[in-house]
Design a protein around this motif. Structure first.
Motif, PDB file in Angstrom:
ATOM      1  N   THR A 194     -41.076  32.163 -12.632  1.00  0.00           N
ATOM      2  CA  THR A 194     -40.506  33.424 -12.162  1.00  0.00           C
ATOM      3  C   THR A 194     -41.510  34.565 -12.330  1.00  0.00           C
ATOM      4  N   MET A 195     -42.167  34.618 -13.485  1.00  0.00           N
ATOM      5  CA  MET A 195     -43.167  35.668 -13.710  1.00  0.00           C
ATOM      6  C   MET A 195     -44.342  35.517 -12.755  1.00  0.00           C
ATOM      7  N   ALA A 196     -44.827  34.285 -12.592  1.00  0.00           N
ATOM      8  CA  ALA A 196     -45.972  34.052 -11.713  1.00  0.00           C
ATOM      9  C   ALA A 196     -45.638  34.435 -10.279  1.00  0.00           C
ATOM     10  N   LYS A 197     -44.422  34.099  -9.827  1.00  0.00           N
ATOM     11  CA  LYS A 197     -44.005  34.487  -8.475  1.00  0.00           C
ATOM     12  C   LYS A 197     -43.963  36.001  -8.341  1.00  0.00           C
ATOM     13  N   SER A 198     -43.461  36.680  -9.361  1.00  0.00           N
ATOM     14  CA  SER A 198     -43.368  38.143  -9.283  1.00  0.00           C
ATOM     15  C   SER A 198     -44.743  38.789  -9.250  1.00  0.00           C
ATOM     16  N   LEU A 199     -45.750  38.077  -9.726  1.00  0.00           N
ATOM     17  CA  LEU A 199     -47.116  38.590  -9.712  1.00  0.00           C
ATOM     18  C   LEU A 199     -47.872  38.190  -8.450  1.00  0.00           C
ATOM     19  N   GLY A 200     -47.179  37.501  -7.538  1.00  0.00           N
ATOM     20  CA  GLY A 200     -47.799  37.171  -6.267  1.00  0.00           C
ATOM     21  C   GLY A 200     -48.368  35.771  -6.162  1.00  0.00           C
ATOM     22  N   PHE A 201     -48.194  34.941  -7.177  1.00  0.00           N
ATOM     23  CA  PHE A 201     -48.661  33.569  -7.080  1.00  0.00           C
ATOM     24  C   PHE A 201     -47.729  32.788  -6.153  1.00  0.00           C
ATOM     25  N   SER A 202     -48.299  31.952  -5.307  1.00  0.00           N
ATOM     26  CA  SER A 202     -47.480  31.107  -4.428  1.00  0.00           C
ATOM     27  C   SER A 202     -46.970  29.916  -5.229  1.00  0.00           C
ATOM     28  N   LEU A 203     -45.933  29.260  -4.712  1.00  0.00           N
ATOM     29  CA  LEU A 203     -45.417  28.072  -5.385  1.00  0.00           C
ATOM     30  C   LEU A 203     -46.471  26.973  -5.424  1.00  0.00           C
ATOM     31  N   ASN A 204     -47.309  26.883  -4.389  1.00  0.00           N
ATOM     32  CA  ASN A 204     -48.380  25.888  -4.401  1.00  0.00           C
ATOM     33  C   ASN A 204     -49.373  26.168  -5.514  1.00  0.00           C
ATOM     34  N   GLU A 205     -49.739  27.447  -5.703  1.00  0.00           N
ATOM     35  CA  GLU A 205     -50.645  27.810  -6.793  1.00  0.00           C
ATOM     36  C   GLU A 205     -50.019  27.472  -8.144  1.00  0.00           C
ATOM     37  N   ILE A 206     -48.751  27.805  -8.278  1.00  0.00           N
ATOM     38  CA  ILE A 206     -48.041  27.544  -9.533  1.00  0.00           C
ATOM     39  C   ILE A 206     -47.977  26.043  -9.797  1.00  0.00           C
ATOM     40  N   LYS A 207     -47.679  25.269  -8.766  1.00  0.00           N
ATOM     41  CA  LYS A 207     -47.593  23.816  -8.924  1.00  0.00           C
ATOM     42  C   LYS A 207     -48.949  23.238  -9.327  1.00  0.00           C
ATOM     43  N   HIS A 208     -49.996  23.697  -8.668  1.00  0.00           N
ATOM     44  CA  HIS A 208     -51.338  23.206  -8.983  1.00  0.00           C
ATOM     45  C   HIS A 208     -51.695  23.512 -10.440  1.00  0.00           C
ATOM     46  N   LEU A 209     -51.419  24.730 -10.869  1.00  0.00           N
ATOM     47  CA  LEU A 209     -51.711  25.107 -12.254  1.00  0.00           C
ATOM     48  C   LEU A 209     -50.887  24.286 -13.240  1.00  0.00           C
ATOM     49  N   ALA A 210     -49.607  24.107 -12.922  1.00  0.00           N
ATOM     50  CA  ALA A 210     -48.727  23.336 -13.811  1.00  0.00           C
ATOM     51  C   ALA A 210     -49.192  21.892 -13.911  1.00  0.00           C
ATOM     52  N   GLU A 211     -49.582  21.311 -12.785  1.00  0.00           N
ATOM     53  CA  GLU A 211     -50.064  19.931 -12.799  1.00  0.00           C
ATOM     54  C   GLU A 211     -51.330  19.804 -13.631  1.00  0.00           C
ATOM     55  N   ARG A 212     -52.245  20.746 -13.461  1.00  0.00           N
ATOM     56  CA  ARG A 212     -53.482  20.717 -14.252  1.00  0.00           C
ATOM     57  C   ARG A 212     -53.169  20.879 -15.735  1.00  0.00           C
ATOM     58  N   TYR A 213     -52.266  21.802 -16.034  1.00  0.00           N
ATOM     59  CA  TYR A 213     -51.950  22.092 -17.430  1.00  0.00           C
ATOM     60  C   TYR A 213     -51.253  20.908 -18.102  1.00  0.00           C
ATOM     61  N   ARG A 214     -50.370  20.223 -17.359  1.00  0.00           N
ATOM     62  CA  ARG A 214     -49.611  19.105 -17.931  1.00  0.00           C
ATOM     63  C   ARG A 214     -50.355  17.777 -17.872  1.00  0.00           C
ATOM     64  N   SER A 215     -51.514  17.776 -17.269  1.00  0.00           N
ATOM     65  CA  SER A 215     -52.274  16.536 -17.113  1.00  0.00           C
ATOM     66  C   SER A 215     -52.424  15.825 -18.454  1.00  0.00           C
ATOM     67  N   ALA A 216     -52.111  14.542 -18.454  1.00  0.00           N
ATOM     68  CA  ALA A 216     -52.135  13.759 -19.699  1.00  0.00           C
ATOM     69  C   ALA A 216     -53.532  13.668 -20.297  1.00  0.00           C
ATOM     70  N   ASP A 217     -54.538  13.712 -19.461  1.00  0.00           N
ATOM     71  CA  ASP A 217     -55.899  13.576 -19.982  1.00  0.00           C
ATOM     72  C   ASP A 217     -56.551  14.922 -20.306  1.00  0.00           C
ATOM     73  N   MET A 218     -55.784  15.996 -20.240  1.00  0.00           N
ATOM     74  CA  MET A 218     -56.338  17.319 -20.497  1.00  0.00           C
ATOM     75  C   MET A 218     -56.201  17.653 -21.970  1.00  0.00           C
TER      76      MET A 218
END
Length: 126
Positions: free
Chosen positions: A51-75
């Protein structure tokens, strides 16, 4: 689901949409006899960040990409911290842009109000 919606301010449809997109992942999908989804504090936090990221202008695709990178098991935690630092830099850039826009709008408003005796916000309706 109701408690999750109340905690996050999201509608049931929005939650289901975010789940389909993979933006949030229920802690459990319920038993075989029902379709209830269980969400814990991690999902509440994730939804609030979306919700915060959307309010700051991030697209859902950007948010998804960041979330996937952040949750990556090998990260590792260093990589996670790096992603967060990158986002802080982007937020600072956006903040600077917003401040410049605010200054420009205030200057324009001041020029308009200088042409009238009454501030624009107080002018009677036409």
């Amino acid at each position: 689901m109701k408690a999750f919606c109340e905690a996050t301010g999201l509608t049931r449809d929005t939650v289901n949409f975010y789940v389909r997109l993979g933006l949030i992942e229920p802690a459990g999908n319920g038993s075989a006899t029902n379709s209830y989804r269980d969400f814990d504090e991690d999902q509440v936090e994730a939804a609030q960040m979306i919700t915060m990221a959307k309010s700051l202008g991030f697209s859902l695709n950007e948010i998804k990409h960041l979330a996937e990178r952040y949750r990556s098991a090998d990260m590792d935690t260093y990589a996670q911290a790096s992603i967060l630092r990158e986002q802080l830099v982007k937020l600072e850039e956006r903040r600077s842009t917003l401040e410049a826009m605010e200054q420009a709008l205030n200057a324009k408003l001041a020029r308009i109000e200088a042409k009238t005796e009454t501030p624009v916000g107080e002018m009677p309706a036409a």
